[in-house]
Design an enzyme around this catalytic site. Structure first.
Site, PDB file in Angstrom:
ATOM      1  N   HIS A  72       0.948  -1.144  -0.052  1.00 43.99           N
ATOM      2  CA  HIS A  72      -0.015   0.104  -0.093  1.00 43.99           C
ATOM      3  C   HIS A  72       0.821   1.102  -0.032  1.00 43.99           C
ATOM      4  O   HIS A  72       1.437   1.531   1.109  1.00 43.99           O
ATOM      5  CB  HIS A  72      -0.825  -0.084   1.066  1.00 43.99           C
ATOM      6  CG  HIS A  72      -2.054   0.847   1.320  1.00 43.99           C
ATOM      7  ND1 HIS A  72      -2.137   2.248   0.268  1.00 43.99           N
ATOM      8  CD2 HIS A  72      -3.264   1.037   1.677  1.00 43.99           C
ATOM      9  CE1 HIS A  72      -3.293   2.599   0.329  1.00 43.99           C
ATOM     10  NE2 HIS A  72      -4.079   1.749   1.151  1.00 43.99           N
ATOM     11  N   HIS A 112      -2.927   6.859  -1.032  1.00 48.07           N
ATOM     12  CA  HIS A 112      -4.024   7.390  -0.017  1.00 48.07           C
ATOM     13  C   HIS A 112      -3.535   8.216   1.114  1.00 48.07           C
ATOM     14  O   HIS A 112      -4.112   8.378   2.178  1.00 48.07           O
ATOM     15  CB  HIS A 112      -4.892   6.174   0.397  1.00 48.07           C
ATOM     16  CG  HIS A 112      -5.720   5.648  -0.842  1.00 48.07           C
ATOM     17  ND1 HIS A 112      -6.013   4.365  -0.799  1.00 48.07           N
ATOM     18  CD2 HIS A 112      -5.556   5.885  -2.414  1.00 48.07           C
ATOM     19  CE1 HIS A 112      -6.543   3.978  -1.853  1.00 48.07           C
ATOM     20  NE2 HIS A 112      -6.105   4.792  -2.872  1.00 48.07           N
ATOM     21  N   TYR A 117      -1.066   7.525   3.371  1.00 52.20           N
ATOM     22  CA  TYR A 117      -0.416   6.572   4.128  1.00 52.20           C
ATOM     23  C   TYR A 117       1.120   6.668   4.204  1.00 52.20           C
ATOM     24  O   TYR A 117       1.610   7.472   3.306  1.00 52.20           O
ATOM     25  CB  TYR A 117      -0.813   4.999   4.130  1.00 52.20           C
ATOM     26  CG  TYR A 117      -2.178   5.018   4.417  1.00 52.20           C
ATOM     27  CD1 TYR A 117      -2.895   5.194   5.703  1.00 52.20           C
ATOM     28  CD2 TYR A 117      -3.340   4.560   3.461  1.00 52.20           C
ATOM     29  CE1 TYR A 117      -4.260   5.256   5.854  1.00 52.20           C
ATOM     30  CE2 TYR A 117      -4.662   4.209   3.750  1.00 52.20           C
ATOM     31  CZ  TYR A 117      -5.068   4.515   4.967  1.00 52.20           C
ATOM     32  OH  TYR A 117      -6.310   4.412   5.389  1.00 52.20           O
TER      33      TYR A 117
END
Length: 390
Positions: A190, A193, A195
């Site tokens: 990931h 977004h 993060y």
């Protein structure tokens, strides 16, 4: 089989991994793992999607082996899974075994919340959140996060030290090694977004002047080192998928790159570190990313540009089979199904992407991929499916 989507049901080879088709379950946070441990209900949830002919499952975000990886991030998350510790690893082994038992393939999405983690929350509330430069985001960004959460997060904190950075990278590697030992078929990262990885890439949250900051290529170094560490941990065979986005939860209008050349500066070093597939996270797949580009390239969506500038495979996502995007459907209580396959397949046939990520539709219906193959009518999406494991 529906002739229109038949190409999506052709097998795909990702290194040593063969997928039965190109339909991928996109990662979606579920909050059904008390104490970070996925139970039998989580194993059944994923295996039902595999049984329903989804070619690849990418799990919800799974916290890596670092004490500040998980906490609350503006929407009151709890019961988030992690990928370390005897109980959690046993739970994930059960998930993998049940998915494999029905012929499925599954990657964990390795996740560190970074700046989005609210200070003082999660399994280790005494540990400070990890921030590249101590900055959460812009004070006036377009966000759906609650005002009290934003106000608390806007207070600057200490920037990560060299030791902090090394510890996080090592945590990614340990969790990747666990994933390989458990039998996962690949690794998803990931990097989107707002993060942790994304905040190293974004100039607003990475104001560092050392080797971890600077221009776009320099800001990609943290992502590069994470990918390298994971590649070393899992070896050359397991595919690595990297999710990235222009938009951030701190600011929906944010952009990592305003031109294809800038996008190449960001992504190419990450590709060269060992990524096989770029997962381009957008809210609507059928939108040109750089609309001012002349010629046929001007029609490319973000996944198309990722593939073009890196030479890697790519995955598109964003409203496939539905009439609106995630944030719109959250406000409206759901979304009607939409036969937008003609738009999707026109882009696929042009070679823009190799895989198609499906999110909310697979929350609603574990047999969505099978229905797509058979040309059956899809169910509308209801927000009620967010609170249950069907």
């Amino acid at each position: 089989m529906s002739n229109l989507v038949a190409p999506l049901f052709e097998p795909l080879q990702l290194g040593s991994l063969r997928l039965n088709n190109r339909i991928v379950m996109a990662p979606m946070t579920r909050n059904f793992s008390p104490g970070g441990v996925p139970g039998e209900d989580v194993a059944g949830y994923y295996s039902r999607r595999a049984l329903g002919e989804t070619g690849l499952i990418i799990t919800e975000g799974v916290g890596v082996d670092h004490p500040s990886a998980l906490g609350e991030a503006g929407i009151g998350e709890s019961d988030l899974p992690h990928l370390y510790g005897e109980a959690a690893l046993a739970g994930w082994r059960r998930v993998v075994e049940q998915v494999h038992a029905v012929g499925g393939r599954i990657f964990p999405q390795l996740w560190h919340q970074g700046v989005m983690r609210l200070q003082g929350t999660g399994p280790n509330p005494h540990i400070p959140s990890s921030r590249p430069s101590g900055i959460w985001g812009p004070p006036a960004g377009l966000t759906s996060s609650p005002a009290d959460y934003v106000a608390a997060q806007l207070v600057p904190t200490t920037a990560m030290s060299e030791e902090d950075i090394a510890d996080v990278i090592a945590g990614y590697a340990r969790s990747a090694a666990h994933a390989k030992a458990l039998g996962f078929d690949g690794i998803a990262i990931h990097g989107a977004h707002g993060y942790l990885i994304d905040t190293f890439l974004w100039c607003v949250t990475n104001a560092r002047t050392d080797a971890w900051g600077g221009d776009r290529k320099a800001r990609s170094r943290f992502a590069v080192e994470v990918v390298k560490a994971i590649r070393t941990a899992v070896g050359p065979e397991l595919p690595i998928l990297f999710r990235f986005s222009q938009w951030k939860q701190q600011d929906f209008k944010a952009r990592l790159a305003a031109t294809p050349e800038e996008l190449q500066d960001v992504l190419l070093p990450i590709a060269e570190a060992g990524v096989d597939v770029f997962d381009a996270s957008v809210r609507y797949f059928n939108r040109a990313e750089f609309a001012d580009i002349k010629g046929s390239d001007g029609e490319l969506n973000l996944a198309g540009w990722a593939k073009k500038v890196t030479g890697c495979m790519s995955m598109t996502v964003g409203g496939v089979g539905l009439e609106n995007g995630m944030y719109d459907s959250n406000k409206q209580g759901g979304a009607h199904s939409s036969n937008n396959f003609q738009l999707l397949m026109a882009r696929y046939e042009r070679g823009e992407f190799d895989l198609v990520g499906v999110g909310r539709s697979l929350l609603q219906d574990p047999n969505w991929a099978s229905k797509a193959r058979q040309g059956q009518v899809f169910e509308p999406f209801s927000n009620e499916s967010l609170s249950v494991l069907t």
